[in-house]
Design an enzyme around this catalytic site. Structure first.
Site, PDB file in Angstrom:
ATOM      1  N   ASP A 191       5.476  10.232   2.036  1.00 60.90           N
ATOM      2  CA  ASP A 191       4.643   9.460   2.575  1.00 60.90           C
ATOM      3  C   ASP A 191       4.687   9.157   4.073  1.00 60.90           C
ATOM      4  OD1 ASP A 191       2.561   7.283   0.873  1.00 60.90           O
ATOM      5  OD2 ASP A 191       3.110   6.957   3.002  1.00 60.90           O
ATOM      6  N   ASN A 219      -2.705   4.547  -7.880  1.00 63.12           N
ATOM      7  CA  ASN A 219      -3.711   3.437  -7.321  1.00 63.12           C
ATOM      8  C   ASN A 219      -5.394   4.200  -7.668  1.00 63.12           C
ATOM      9  OD1 ASN A 219      -1.775   1.697  -6.467  1.00 63.12           O
ATOM     10  ND2 ASN A 219      -1.625   2.671  -4.634  1.00 63.12           N
ATOM     11  N   GLY A 276      -5.699  -0.768  -3.785  1.00 61.64           N
ATOM     12  CA  GLY A 276      -5.688  -0.439  -2.375  1.00 61.64           C
ATOM     13  C   GLY A 276      -5.561   1.126  -2.223  1.00 61.64           C
ATOM     14  N   HIS A 315      -2.685  11.224  -6.284  1.00 65.16           N
ATOM     15  CA  HIS A 315      -1.644  11.313  -5.658  1.00 65.16           C
ATOM     16  C   HIS A 315      -0.592  10.295  -6.672  1.00 65.16           C
ATOM     17  CE1 HIS A 315      -3.841   8.598  -3.272  1.00 65.16           C
ATOM     18  NE2 HIS A 315      -2.935   7.938  -3.065  1.00 65.16           N
ATOM     19  N   LEU A 316       0.381  10.966  -7.091  1.00 65.41           N
ATOM     20  CA  LEU A 316       1.365   9.978  -7.902  1.00 65.41           C
ATOM     21  C   LEU A 316       2.524   9.608  -6.848  1.00 65.41           C
ATOM     22  CD1 LEU A 316       2.338   9.156 -10.671  1.00 65.41           C
ATOM     23  CD2 LEU A 316       3.365  11.416 -10.847  1.00 65.41           C
ATOM     24  N   HIS A 317       2.606   8.062  -6.839  1.00 65.32           N
ATOM     25  CA  HIS A 317       3.577   7.893  -5.621  1.00 65.32           C
ATOM     26  C   HIS A 317       4.928   7.711  -6.423  1.00 65.32           C
ATOM     27  CE1 HIS A 317       1.021   5.706  -2.593  1.00 65.32           C
ATOM     28  NE2 HIS A 317       0.218   5.822  -3.651  1.00 65.32           N
TER      29      HIS A 317
HETATM   30  P1  AMP Z   1      -3.039   5.115  -1.706  1.00 60.42           P
HETATM   31  O1  AMP Z   1      -3.181   3.875  -1.242  1.00 60.42           O
HETATM   32  O2  AMP Z   1      -2.397   5.042  -3.288  1.00 60.42           O
HETATM   33  O3  AMP Z   1      -4.430   5.796  -1.722  1.00 60.42           O
HETATM   34  O4  AMP Z   1      -1.915   5.843  -0.925  1.00 60.42           O
HETATM   35  C1  AMP Z   1      -2.036   6.733   0.101  1.00 60.42           C
HETATM   36  C2  AMP Z   1      -0.803   6.986   0.540  1.00 60.42           C
HETATM   37  O5  AMP Z   1      -1.035   8.055   1.680  1.00 60.42           O
HETATM   38  C3  AMP Z   1      -0.575   5.954   1.684  1.00 60.42           C
HETATM   39  O6  AMP Z   1       0.833   5.391   1.130  1.00 60.42           O
HETATM   40  C4  AMP Z   1      -0.294   6.600   3.021  1.00 60.42           C
HETATM   41  O7  AMP Z   1       0.716   6.168   3.827  1.00 60.42           O
HETATM   42  C5  AMP Z   1      -0.352   8.013   2.566  1.00 60.42           C
HETATM   43  N1  AMP Z   1      -0.681   9.132   3.597  1.00 60.42           N
HETATM   44  C6  AMP Z   1      -2.100   9.282   4.405  1.00 60.42           C
HETATM   45  N2  AMP Z   1      -1.998  10.091   4.975  1.00 60.42           N
HETATM   46  C7  AMP Z   1      -0.924  10.697   4.810  1.00 60.42           C
HETATM   47  C8  AMP Z   1      -0.333  12.077   5.231  1.00 60.42           C
HETATM   48  N3  AMP Z   1      -0.905  12.902   6.303  1.00 60.42           N
HETATM   49  N4  AMP Z   1       0.906  12.404   4.965  1.00 60.42           N
HETATM   50  C9  AMP Z   1       1.522  11.852   4.141  1.00 60.42           C
HETATM   51  N5  AMP Z   1       0.992  10.482   3.484  1.00 60.42           N
HETATM   52  C10 AMP Z   1      -0.048  10.174   3.885  1.00 60.42           C
END
Ligand code: AMP
Ligand code: ZN
Length: 117
Positions: free
Chosen positions: A33, A90, A96, A103-105
């Site tokens: 991330d 999410n 958020g 995407h799986l955090h």
């Molecule tokens: P969400 O809030 O679950 O939609 O998470 C999106 C995540 O993507 C956030 O934690 C961002 O920091 C991350 N993110 C956004 N753009 C990028 C990118 N180009 N490379 C890596 N992470 C990203």
């Protein structure tokens, strides 16, 4: 809702945008991330465009298992498997969700608060 063509995670999968890739499998890619919320903060995405967890159906059963396996491999590679880690999907504004590609955090490496803020 973003089209696949301008979806940032589809562009990372395609190699059009940079990312620090830490693991991959035939249908998933794992990369760090950009704005890490824990010492380990990796996103595991399907290589095909799926909007979010609410768009998953029975046809995605194998894909969902593959995401979980890649997440476990990330946890092992990052050395957080034994102490534990959190997997987060999410969905929607209140959660958020900002990127409309599933995407799986994978979060770990520190004590994670529960419930999350
Ligand atoms: P969400 O809030 O679950 O939609 O998470 C999106 C995540 O993507 C956030 O934690 C961002 O920091 C991350 N993110 C956004 N753009 C990028 C990118 N180009 N490379 C890596 N992470 C990203
Ligand atoms: Zn996408």
């Amino acid at each position: 809702m973003a089209e696949v063509g301008d979806c940032i995670f589809c562009r990372i999968v395609a190699g059009e945008l940079p990312a620090e890739v830490v693991a991959r499998s035939p249908h998933t890619l794992a990369f760090r991330d950009l704005d890490p919320q824990a010492p380990t903060h990796v996103l595991v995405v399907p290589t095909e465009h799926v909007a979010d967890a609410a768009a998953l159906g029975p046809e995605h059963a194998a894909l969902l298992a593959e995401l979980a396996v890649t997440a476990r491999e990330v946890a092992e590679a990052e050395g957080v498997r034994d102490r534990g880690y959190r997997l987060v999907l999410n969905v929607g504004d209140d959660a958020g969700n900002t990127v409309p590609h599933l995407h799986l955090h994978v979060l770990g490496g520190r004590r994670l608060e529960w419930p999350p803020g």
